[in-house]
Design a protein around this motif. Structure first.
Motif, PDB file in Angstrom:
ATOM      1  N   ALA A   1      29.284  42.760  41.043  1.00 37.05           N
ATOM      2  CA  ALA A   1      29.979  42.618  42.259  1.00 37.05           C
ATOM      3  C   ALA A   1      30.596  44.031  42.977  1.00 37.05           C
ATOM      4  O   ALA A   1      30.989  44.637  41.867  1.00 37.05           O
ATOM      5  CB  ALA A   1      30.834  41.630  42.423  1.00 37.05           C
ATOM      6  N   VAL A   2      30.343  44.082  44.012  1.00 37.48           N
ATOM      7  CA  VAL A   2      31.064  45.093  44.773  1.00 37.48           C
ATOM      8  C   VAL A   2      32.115  44.702  45.502  1.00 37.48           C
ATOM      9  O   VAL A   2      31.930  43.627  46.256  1.00 37.48           O
ATOM     10  CB  VAL A   2      30.003  46.131  45.499  1.00 37.48           C
ATOM     11  N   ILE A   3      33.275  45.209  45.491  1.00 36.55           N
ATOM     12  CA  ILE A   3      34.623  44.584  46.188  1.00 36.55           C
ATOM     13  C   ILE A   3      34.999  45.869  47.038  1.00 36.55           C
ATOM     14  O   ILE A   3      35.501  46.530  46.422  1.00 36.55           O
ATOM     15  CB  ILE A   3      35.377  43.857  45.537  1.00 36.55           C
ATOM     16  N   THR A   4      35.264  45.603  48.282  1.00 33.65           N
ATOM     17  CA  THR A   4      35.759  46.758  49.267  1.00 33.65           C
ATOM     18  C   THR A   4      37.224  46.466  49.362  1.00 33.65           C
ATOM     19  O   THR A   4      37.736  45.171  49.422  1.00 33.65           O
ATOM     20  CB  THR A   4      35.071  46.958  50.482  1.00 33.65           C
TER      21      THR A   4
ATOM     22  N   ARG B   1      44.675  45.893  46.555  1.00 31.49           N
ATOM     23  CA  ARG B   1      45.848  45.062  46.740  1.00 31.49           C
ATOM     24  C   ARG B   1      45.547  43.914  47.207  1.00 31.49           C
ATOM     25  O   ARG B   1      44.173  43.530  47.721  1.00 31.49           O
ATOM     26  CB  ARG B   1      46.620  45.657  47.914  1.00 31.49           C
ATOM     27  N   GLY B   2      46.290  42.918  47.111  1.00 34.81           N
ATOM     28  CA  GLY B   2      46.062  41.536  47.989  1.00 34.81           C
ATOM     29  C   GLY B   2      45.010  40.721  47.425  1.00 34.81           C
ATOM     30  O   GLY B   2      44.616  40.594  46.208  1.00 34.81           O
ATOM     31  N   ILE B   3      44.230  40.280  48.365  1.00 37.09           N
ATOM     32  CA  ILE B   3      42.960  39.503  48.233  1.00 37.09           C
ATOM     33  C   ILE B   3      42.053  40.315  47.415  1.00 37.09           C
ATOM     34  O   ILE B   3      41.413  39.971  46.414  1.00 37.09           O
ATOM     35  CB  ILE B   3      42.419  39.094  49.616  1.00 37.09           C
ATOM     36  N   GLY B   4      41.808  41.509  47.707  1.00 35.94           N
ATOM     37  CA  GLY B   4      40.669  42.269  46.919  1.00 35.94           C
ATOM     38  C   GLY B   4      41.017  42.375  45.600  1.00 35.94           C
ATOM     39  O   GLY B   4      40.202  42.391  44.760  1.00 35.94           O
ATOM     40  N   ARG B   5      42.303  42.726  45.333  1.00 39.15           N
ATOM     41  CA  ARG B   5      42.654  42.831  43.924  1.00 39.15           C
ATOM     42  C   ARG B   5      42.358  41.722  42.915  1.00 39.15           C
ATOM     43  O   ARG B   5      42.247  41.582  41.950  1.00 39.15           O
ATOM     44  CB  ARG B   5      44.060  43.376  43.903  1.00 39.15           C
ATOM     45  N   ALA B   6      43.034  40.549  43.853  1.00 36.33           N
ATOM     46  CA  ALA B   6      42.818  39.073  43.058  1.00 36.33           C
ATOM     47  C   ALA B   6      41.279  38.995  42.866  1.00 36.33           C
ATOM     48  O   ALA B   6      40.810  38.324  41.885  1.00 36.33           O
ATOM     49  CB  ALA B   6      43.297  37.991  44.084  1.00 36.33           C
ATOM     50  N   CYS B   7      40.262  39.170  43.903  1.00 34.04           N
ATOM     51  CA  CYS B   7      39.057  38.952  43.791  1.00 34.04           C
ATOM     52  C   CYS B   7      38.465  39.525  42.434  1.00 34.04           C
ATOM     53  O   CYS B   7      37.744  39.244  41.784  1.00 34.04           O
ATOM     54  CB  CYS B   7      38.276  39.423  45.003  1.00 34.04           C
ATOM     55  N   ALA B   8      38.853  40.855  42.405  1.00 37.71           N
ATOM     56  CA  ALA B   8      38.357  41.788  41.266  1.00 37.71           C
ATOM     57  C   ALA B   8      39.154  41.343  39.942  1.00 37.71           C
ATOM     58  O   ALA B   8      38.016  41.114  38.940  1.00 37.71           O
ATOM     59  CB  ALA B   8      38.894  43.096  41.448  1.00 37.71           C
TER      60      ALA B   8
ATOM     61  N   ALA C   1      37.778  38.252  34.999  1.00 37.63           N
ATOM     62  CA  ALA C   1      37.955  37.196  34.080  1.00 37.63           C
ATOM     63  C   ALA C   1      36.745  36.334  33.952  1.00 37.63           C
ATOM     64  O   ALA C   1      36.676  35.594  32.710  1.00 37.63           O
ATOM     65  CB  ALA C   1      39.138  36.662  34.510  1.00 37.63           C
ATOM     66  N   GLU C   2      36.028  36.227  34.838  1.00 31.20           N
ATOM     67  CA  GLU C   2      34.636  35.383  34.641  1.00 31.20           C
ATOM     68  C   GLU C   2      33.513  36.119  34.066  1.00 31.20           C
ATOM     69  O   GLU C   2      32.501  35.383  33.666  1.00 31.20           O
ATOM     70  CB  GLU C   2      34.266  34.854  36.049  1.00 31.20           C
ATOM     71  N   GLY C   3      33.702  37.398  33.507  1.00 32.79           N
ATOM     72  CA  GLY C   3      32.714  38.021  32.664  1.00 32.79           C
ATOM     73  C   GLY C   3      31.788  38.933  33.543  1.00 32.79           C
ATOM     74  O   GLY C   3      30.830  39.419  33.090  1.00 32.79           O
ATOM     75  N   TRP C   4      32.119  39.167  35.048  1.00 32.71           N
ATOM     76  CA  TRP C   4      31.567  39.947  35.834  1.00 32.71           C
ATOM     77  C   TRP C   4      31.663  41.441  35.588  1.00 32.71           C
ATOM     78  O   TRP C   4      32.754  41.617  35.153  1.00 32.71           O
ATOM     79  CB  TRP C   4      31.751  39.653  37.242  1.00 32.71           C
ATOM     80  N   ARG C   5      30.869  42.183  36.143  1.00 33.79           N
ATOM     81  CA  ARG C   5      31.331  43.607  36.283  1.00 33.79           C
ATOM     82  C   ARG C   5      31.536  43.799  37.687  1.00 33.79           C
ATOM     83  O   ARG C   5      30.895  43.299  38.561  1.00 33.79           O
ATOM     84  CB  ARG C   5      29.985  44.678  35.858  1.00 33.79           C
ATOM     85  N   VAL C   6      32.499  44.862  37.792  1.00 30.32           N
ATOM     86  CA  VAL C   6      32.845  45.013  39.348  1.00 30.32           C
ATOM     87  C   VAL C   6      33.209  46.367  39.718  1.00 30.32           C
ATOM     88  O   VAL C   6      33.727  47.319  38.876  1.00 30.32           O
ATOM     89  CB  VAL C   6      34.305  44.314  39.580  1.00 30.32           C
ATOM     90  N   ALA C   7      32.481  46.970  40.716  1.00 31.28           N
ATOM     91  CA  ALA C   7      32.620  48.180  41.350  1.00 31.28           C
ATOM     92  C   ALA C   7      33.883  47.850  42.618  1.00 31.28           C
ATOM     93  O   ALA C   7      33.473  47.174  43.411  1.00 31.28           O
ATOM     94  CB  ALA C   7      31.428  48.819  41.927  1.00 31.28           C
ATOM     95  N   ALA C   8      34.804  48.307  42.448  1.00 34.15           N
ATOM     96  CA  ALA C   8      36.097  48.264  43.229  1.00 34.15           C
ATOM     97  C   ALA C   8      36.267  49.572  44.041  1.00 34.15           C
ATOM     98  O   ALA C   8      36.301  50.665  43.667  1.00 34.15           O
ATOM     99  CB  ALA C   8      37.229  48.105  42.384  1.00 34.15           C
TER     100      ALA C   8
ATOM    101  N   ALA D   1      33.558  47.584  32.298  1.00 39.76           N
ATOM    102  CA  ALA D   1      33.274  46.317  33.131  1.00 39.76           C
ATOM    103  C   ALA D   1      33.783  46.793  34.658  1.00 39.76           C
ATOM    104  O   ALA D   1      33.408  46.107  35.850  1.00 39.76           O
ATOM    105  CB  ALA D   1      34.145  45.127  32.961  1.00 39.76           C
ATOM    106  N   LEU D   2      34.656  47.622  34.613  1.00 41.88           N
ATOM    107  CA  LEU D   2      35.179  47.968  36.183  1.00 41.88           C
ATOM    108  C   LEU D   2      34.917  49.463  36.477  1.00 41.88           C
ATOM    109  O   LEU D   2      35.047  50.196  35.760  1.00 41.88           O
ATOM    110  CB  LEU D   2      36.742  47.863  36.159  1.00 41.88           C
ATOM    111  N   LEU D   3      34.248  49.573  37.615  1.00 39.53           N
ATOM    112  CA  LEU D   3      34.128  50.967  38.089  1.00 39.53           C
ATOM    113  C   LEU D   3      34.979  51.122  39.505  1.00 39.53           C
ATOM    114  O   LEU D   3      34.680  50.512  40.457  1.00 39.53           O
ATOM    115  CB  LEU D   3      32.537  51.135  38.545  1.00 39.53           C
TER     116      LEU D   3
END
Length: 250
Positions: free
Chosen positions: A5-8, A12-19, A24-31, A50-52
Motif C-alpha cells: 500500500a501507499v499512504i499519503t 500523524r493521526g489517521i494516516g499514521r493509524a492506517c500505516a 500489523a496485518e502483514g502489508w508492506r507500506v510506502a508512507a 516492510a515500511l518505506l
C-alpha cells in the motif's frame, strides 16, 4: 504474495493509524509525508523493509512523480492499495471575503489536487495488481462550520472525484472514499506532533455511538474497503451517527 500500500499524509493521526494497521496485518507500506521529522519518526517506529518512508509534498507534481518512481523500484510487482489521506490538518478559518486566492489554492492543492496527482501516478501499479484506491473525504463534504470553504470544497471534490474515477478505472481498479466525522487524534500524538486537543465530554455524549472517533476506526474502514470486491464509487461515512442526528438549540 505480500500486499503493498501507499499512504499519503502518513505522519500523524489517521494516516499514521492506517500505516500501523496495515503493517500489523502483514502489508508492506510506502508512507508519504511532507514533514521530515515525521518521516524520520515513522522509519524509527517501524524498522525493517516492510515500511518505506518518503519525504514528499504530494501537492507537487514533480515530487509525486519522483516518489512513485522510487516506490516502483521498491515494489516492482505493483500496488494493491493507495490511501489518499494528505490534507492540511489545521487549516485557518478565514471569512470568505478575506480569503486570498493563494490560501484557497494552498488548501485545494493539498487536499484535492494531491488526490488526482497520486492516483494518476499509481494507476499502472494498481492496474498490475487489481488494486484499489481509498481517499479520505470528510463529513464536511456534506455539512459545514463557518469559514471553512476551502476545506469543504476539497472534501466535496473528493466525493465527486471518487465516483468519476470508479467509472473511469473500473473494473480493473476500484475507487472508494471514507468520510470521517469527529476523530480524536491526541491519544496517538504528543504535543510536539501538533496533537489536537481532546474533545469535551459533551462532544462525546452527543454522538449516537457514545464517543467521538479514533484513528483506528478509520483504519478499520480502509481495511474493509481494500477487500470489498463489489464496492466501488462509494463514500463510507464513519462518524458515530452524527450526520443522522438532528440537534436543536435550547
Amino acid at each position: 504474495m505480500t500486499r503493498t500500500a501507499v499512504i499519503t499524509g502518513a505522519g500523524r493521526g489517521i494516516g499514521r493509524a492506517c500505516a500501523a494497521r496495515l503493517l500489523a496485518e502483514g502489508w508492506r507500506v510506502a508512507a508519504l509525508e511532507k514533514d521530515p521529522a515525521m518521516v524520520a519518526a515513522l522509519a524509527a517506529r517501524h524498522p525493517g523493509d516492510a515500511l518505506l518512508a518518503l519525504e514528499t509534498d504530494v501537492a507537487d507534481e514533480a515530487a509525486v512523480a519522483a516518489a512513485f518512481a522510487r516506490i516502483a523500484r521498491w515494489s516492482p510487482q505493483g500496488l494493491d492499495l493507495l490511501v489518499n489521506n494528505a490534507a492540511i490538518a489545521s487549516a485557518p478559518r478565514i471569512p470568505v471575503e478575506e480569503l486570498s486566492l493563494a490560501e484557497w489554492r494552498r488548501q485545494l492543492d493539498a487536499g484535492l489536487t494531491s488526490v488526482f496527482l497520486c492516483t494518476r501516478a499509481a494507476i499502472p501499479a494498481l492496474r498490475a495488481r487489481g488494486g484499489s484506491v481509498v481517499s479520505m473525504a470528510s463529513t464536511r463534504a456534506f455539512q459545514s462550520e463557518a469559514h471553512t470553504e476551502p476545506y469543504a470544497a476539497a472534501k466535496g471534490g473528493i466525493v465527486a472525484l471518487t465516483h468519476a474515477l470508479a467509472v473511469s478505472l473500473g473494473p480493473a481498479i476500484r475507487v472508494n472514499a471514507v468520510a470521517p466525522g469527529w476523530i480524536e487524534t491526541g491519544h496517538l500524538q504528543g504535543p510536539q506532533d501538533g496533537a489536537f486537543p481532546e474533545h469535551a465530554e459533551a462532544d462525546r455524549r452527543q454522538h449516537p455511538a457514545g464517543r467521538v472517533g479514533r484513528p483506528e476506526d478509520i483504519a478499520e474502514a480502509v481495511l474493509y474497503l481494500a477487500d470489498a470486491g463489489f464496492v466501488t464509487g462509494q463514500v463510507l461515512t464513519v462518524d458515530g451517527g452524527m450526520t443522522r442526528r438532528m440537534i436543536y438549540e435550547d
